[in-house]
Design an enzyme around this catalytic site. Structure first.
Site, PDB file in Angstrom:
ATOM      1  N   ARG A  63      -1.423  11.003  -4.747  1.00 41.77           N
ATOM      2  CA  ARG A  63      -2.879  10.404  -4.219  1.00 41.77           C
ATOM      3  C   ARG A  63      -1.741   9.282  -4.162  1.00 41.77           C
ATOM      4  O   ARG A  63      -0.914   8.638  -3.919  1.00 41.77           O
ATOM      5  CB  ARG A  63      -2.407   9.891  -5.807  1.00 41.77           C
ATOM      6  CG  ARG A  63      -2.775  10.766  -7.193  1.00 41.77           C
ATOM      7  CD  ARG A  63      -3.390  10.164  -8.383  1.00 41.77           C
ATOM      8  NE  ARG A  63      -3.191  10.914  -9.598  1.00 41.77           N
ATOM      9  CZ  ARG A  63      -5.681  11.177  -9.042  1.00 41.77           C
ATOM     10  NH1 ARG A  63      -6.079  10.778  -8.555  1.00 41.77           N
ATOM     11  NH2 ARG A  63      -5.931  12.775 -10.043  1.00 41.77           N
ATOM     12  N   ASP A  64      -2.532   8.488  -3.640  1.00 38.23           N
ATOM     13  CA  ASP A  64      -2.872   7.212  -2.310  1.00 38.23           C
ATOM     14  C   ASP A  64      -1.154   6.037  -3.500  1.00 38.23           C
ATOM     15  O   ASP A  64      -2.257   5.781  -4.265  1.00 38.23           O
ATOM     16  CB  ASP A  64      -3.734   6.902  -1.618  1.00 38.23           C
ATOM     17  CG  ASP A  64      -3.414   5.837  -0.616  1.00 38.23           C
ATOM     18  OD1 ASP A  64      -3.620   6.564   1.018  1.00 38.23           O
ATOM     19  OD2 ASP A  64      -3.114   4.819  -0.806  1.00 38.23           O
ATOM     20  N   ILE A  65      -1.123   5.600  -2.848  1.00 41.60           N
ATOM     21  CA  ILE A  65      -0.133   4.671  -3.293  1.00 41.60           C
ATOM     22  C   ILE A  65      -0.920   2.885  -3.768  1.00 41.60           C
ATOM     23  O   ILE A  65      -0.993   2.828  -4.471  1.00 41.60           O
ATOM     24  CB  ILE A  65       1.381   3.827  -2.636  1.00 41.60           C
ATOM     25  CG1 ILE A  65       2.327   3.905  -3.523  1.00 41.60           C
ATOM     26  CG2 ILE A  65       1.364   3.488  -1.698  1.00 41.60           C
ATOM     27  CD1 ILE A  65       3.754   3.735  -3.447  1.00 41.60           C
ATOM     28  N   ASN A 105      -7.469   9.293  10.484  1.00 37.24           N
ATOM     29  CA  ASN A 105      -7.030   8.006  10.983  1.00 37.24           C
ATOM     30  C   ASN A 105      -6.167   8.252  12.513  1.00 37.24           C
ATOM     31  O   ASN A 105      -5.054   9.650  11.325  1.00 37.24           O
ATOM     32  CB  ASN A 105      -6.487   7.280  10.788  1.00 37.24           C
ATOM     33  CG  ASN A 105      -7.567   6.103   9.650  1.00 37.24           C
ATOM     34  OD1 ASN A 105      -8.999   6.364   9.397  1.00 37.24           O
ATOM     35  ND2 ASN A 105      -7.687   5.938   8.189  1.00 37.24           N
ATOM     36  N   GLU A 129      -1.922   4.721  10.327  1.00 38.70           N
ATOM     37  CA  GLU A 129      -0.055   3.719   9.734  1.00 38.70           C
ATOM     38  C   GLU A 129       0.570   4.755   9.724  1.00 38.70           C
ATOM     39  O   GLU A 129       2.117   4.116   9.820  1.00 38.70           O
ATOM     40  CB  GLU A 129      -0.547   2.542   8.480  1.00 38.70           C
ATOM     41  CG  GLU A 129      -1.289   1.717   9.125  1.00 38.70           C
ATOM     42  CD  GLU A 129      -1.973   1.441   7.256  1.00 38.70           C
ATOM     43  OE1 GLU A 129      -0.980   1.436   6.701  1.00 38.70           O
ATOM     44  OE2 GLU A 129      -2.760   0.539   6.593  1.00 38.70           O
ATOM     45  N   VAL A 130       0.463   5.662   9.293  1.00 39.16           N
ATOM     46  CA  VAL A 130       2.188   6.621   9.264  1.00 39.16           C
ATOM     47  C   VAL A 130       1.606   8.367   9.557  1.00 39.16           C
ATOM     48  O   VAL A 130      -0.186   8.875  10.309  1.00 39.16           O
ATOM     49  CB  VAL A 130       1.595   6.964   8.265  1.00 39.16           C
ATOM     50  CG1 VAL A 130       2.722   8.699   7.151  1.00 39.16           C
ATOM     51  CG2 VAL A 130       1.754   6.467   6.421  1.00 39.16           C
ATOM     52  N   HIS A 182      -2.948  12.950   7.623  1.00 31.62           N
ATOM     53  CA  HIS A 182      -3.591  12.686   6.342  1.00 31.62           C
ATOM     54  C   HIS A 182      -4.395  13.144   6.082  1.00 31.62           C
ATOM     55  O   HIS A 182      -5.146  12.259   6.962  1.00 31.62           O
ATOM     56  CB  HIS A 182      -2.417  11.579   6.002  1.00 31.62           C
ATOM     57  CG  HIS A 182      -2.829  10.393   6.351  1.00 31.62           C
ATOM     58  ND1 HIS A 182      -1.563  10.387   7.293  1.00 31.62           N
ATOM     59  CD2 HIS A 182      -3.595   9.817   6.500  1.00 31.62           C
ATOM     60  CE1 HIS A 182      -2.029   9.095   7.888  1.00 31.62           C
ATOM     61  NE2 HIS A 182      -2.997   9.097   6.972  1.00 31.62           N
ATOM     62  N   HIS A 241      -7.902  11.714   4.383  1.00 37.49           N
ATOM     63  CA  HIS A 241      -7.713  10.792   2.912  1.00 37.49           C
ATOM     64  C   HIS A 241      -9.096  10.989   1.869  1.00 37.49           C
ATOM     65  O   HIS A 241      -9.647  11.987   2.732  1.00 37.49           O
ATOM     66  CB  HIS A 241      -8.014   9.600   2.889  1.00 37.49           C
ATOM     67  CG  HIS A 241      -6.999   8.757   3.344  1.00 37.49           C
ATOM     68  ND1 HIS A 241      -6.643   7.434   2.908  1.00 37.49           N
ATOM     69  CD2 HIS A 241      -7.126   8.620   5.291  1.00 37.49           C
ATOM     70  CE1 HIS A 241      -5.824   7.082   4.097  1.00 37.49           C
ATOM     71  NE2 HIS A 241      -5.791   7.521   5.694  1.00 37.49           N
TER      72      HIS A 241
HETATM   73  P1  AMP Z   1      -3.046   5.748   7.488  1.00 40.55           P
HETATM   74  O1  AMP Z   1      -4.290   4.494   7.798  1.00 40.55           O
HETATM   75  O2  AMP Z   1      -4.158   6.493   7.716  1.00 40.55           O
HETATM   76  O3  AMP Z   1      -2.435   6.110   7.813  1.00 40.55           O
HETATM   77  O4  AMP Z   1      -3.113   6.006   5.784  1.00 40.55           O
HETATM   78  C1  AMP Z   1      -2.282   5.944   5.566  1.00 40.55           C
HETATM   79  C2  AMP Z   1      -2.087   5.811   3.799  1.00 40.55           C
HETATM   80  O5  AMP Z   1      -1.144   5.782   3.344  1.00 40.55           O
HETATM   81  C3  AMP Z   1      -2.625   4.851   3.367  1.00 40.55           C
HETATM   82  O6  AMP Z   1      -3.672   4.772   2.598  1.00 40.55           O
HETATM   83  C4  AMP Z   1      -1.233   4.158   1.980  1.00 40.55           C
HETATM   84  O7  AMP Z   1      -1.838   3.385   0.827  1.00 40.55           O
HETATM   85  C5  AMP Z   1      -0.571   5.338   2.011  1.00 40.55           C
HETATM   86  N1  AMP Z   1       0.778   5.101   1.886  1.00 40.55           N
HETATM   87  C6  AMP Z   1       1.675   4.297   2.414  1.00 40.55           C
HETATM   88  N2  AMP Z   1       2.792   5.057   1.254  1.00 40.55           N
HETATM   89  C7  AMP Z   1       2.701   5.784   0.503  1.00 40.55           C
HETATM   90  C8  AMP Z   1       3.405   6.380  -0.750  1.00 40.55           C
HETATM   91  N3  AMP Z   1       4.256   6.054  -0.018  1.00 40.55           N
HETATM   92  N4  AMP Z   1       2.713   7.185  -1.474  1.00 40.55           N
HETATM   93  C9  AMP Z   1       1.469   7.448  -1.520  1.00 40.55           C
HETATM   94  N5  AMP Z   1       1.226   7.307  -0.320  1.00 40.55           N
HETATM   95  C10 AMP Z   1       1.456   5.611   0.128  1.00 40.55           C
END
Ligand code: AMP
Length: 126
Positions: free
Chosen positions: A34-36, A97, A105-106, A110, A112
């Site tokens: 699950r997304d945080i 993304n 961001e990460v 991944h 969504h």
């Molecule tokens: P993106 O902008 O597509 O890279 O999305 C990164 C997603 O990772 C965001 O929706 C964040 O809320 C989610 N996220 C960041 N850290 C965590 C975590 N520790 N556990 C679950 N989701 C996370």
């Protein structure tokens, strides 16, 4: 095209068990959790366990087994959250993304999966 994978990214740390997550499903090659910061009642992230930065990196370089495993995991997540629109569910949106223009961001690939309410238009202009 060379892809630089950052082993310190947060999803790599989740995969190594260094930080917790709320998993929905785990297979040999794939993890769903699950997304945080959920942006819908159901907001699940599906990631490969391999070191892939973006979706195009994954689809270019992952093995057939990894790709099939990932795709089947996505279907299982949709079924688990009641979002399988082809058989009575209300549907969902899948988003990935990539890079700077994709506002990623990460830097670990991944997908969504957002569901549980109408998700709105596909993209915004800002
Ligand atoms: P993106 O902008 O597509 O890279 O999305 C990164 C997603 O990772 C965001 O929706 C964040 O809320 C989610 N996220 C960041 N850290 C965590 C975590 N520790 N556990 C679950 N989701 C996370």
């Amino acid at each position: 095209m060379a892809y630089d994978y950052d082993d310190t990214n947060i999803f790599a740390r989740i995969l190594r068990g260094e930080i917790p997550s709320t998993p929905l499903l785990e297979t040999v090659h794939t993890l769903a959790f699950r997304d945080i910061a959920p942006q819908a009642p159901e907001h699940v992230l599906v990631i490969p366990k391999g070191r892939y930065v973006t979706y195009d990196h994954f689809f270019a370089e992952a093995s057939d087994a990894e790709i099939v495993d990932f795709a089947r995991a996505v279907a299982k997540v949709c079924a688990a959250i009641g979002a399988e629109a082809h058989s009575g569910g209300k549907g969902s949106r899948a988003i990935t993304n990539a890079g700077e223009h994709g506002v990623q961001e990460v830097p670990h690939f991944h997908l969504h999966i957002l569901a549980g309410r109408p998700i709105g238009r596909m993209i915004s202009r800002d």
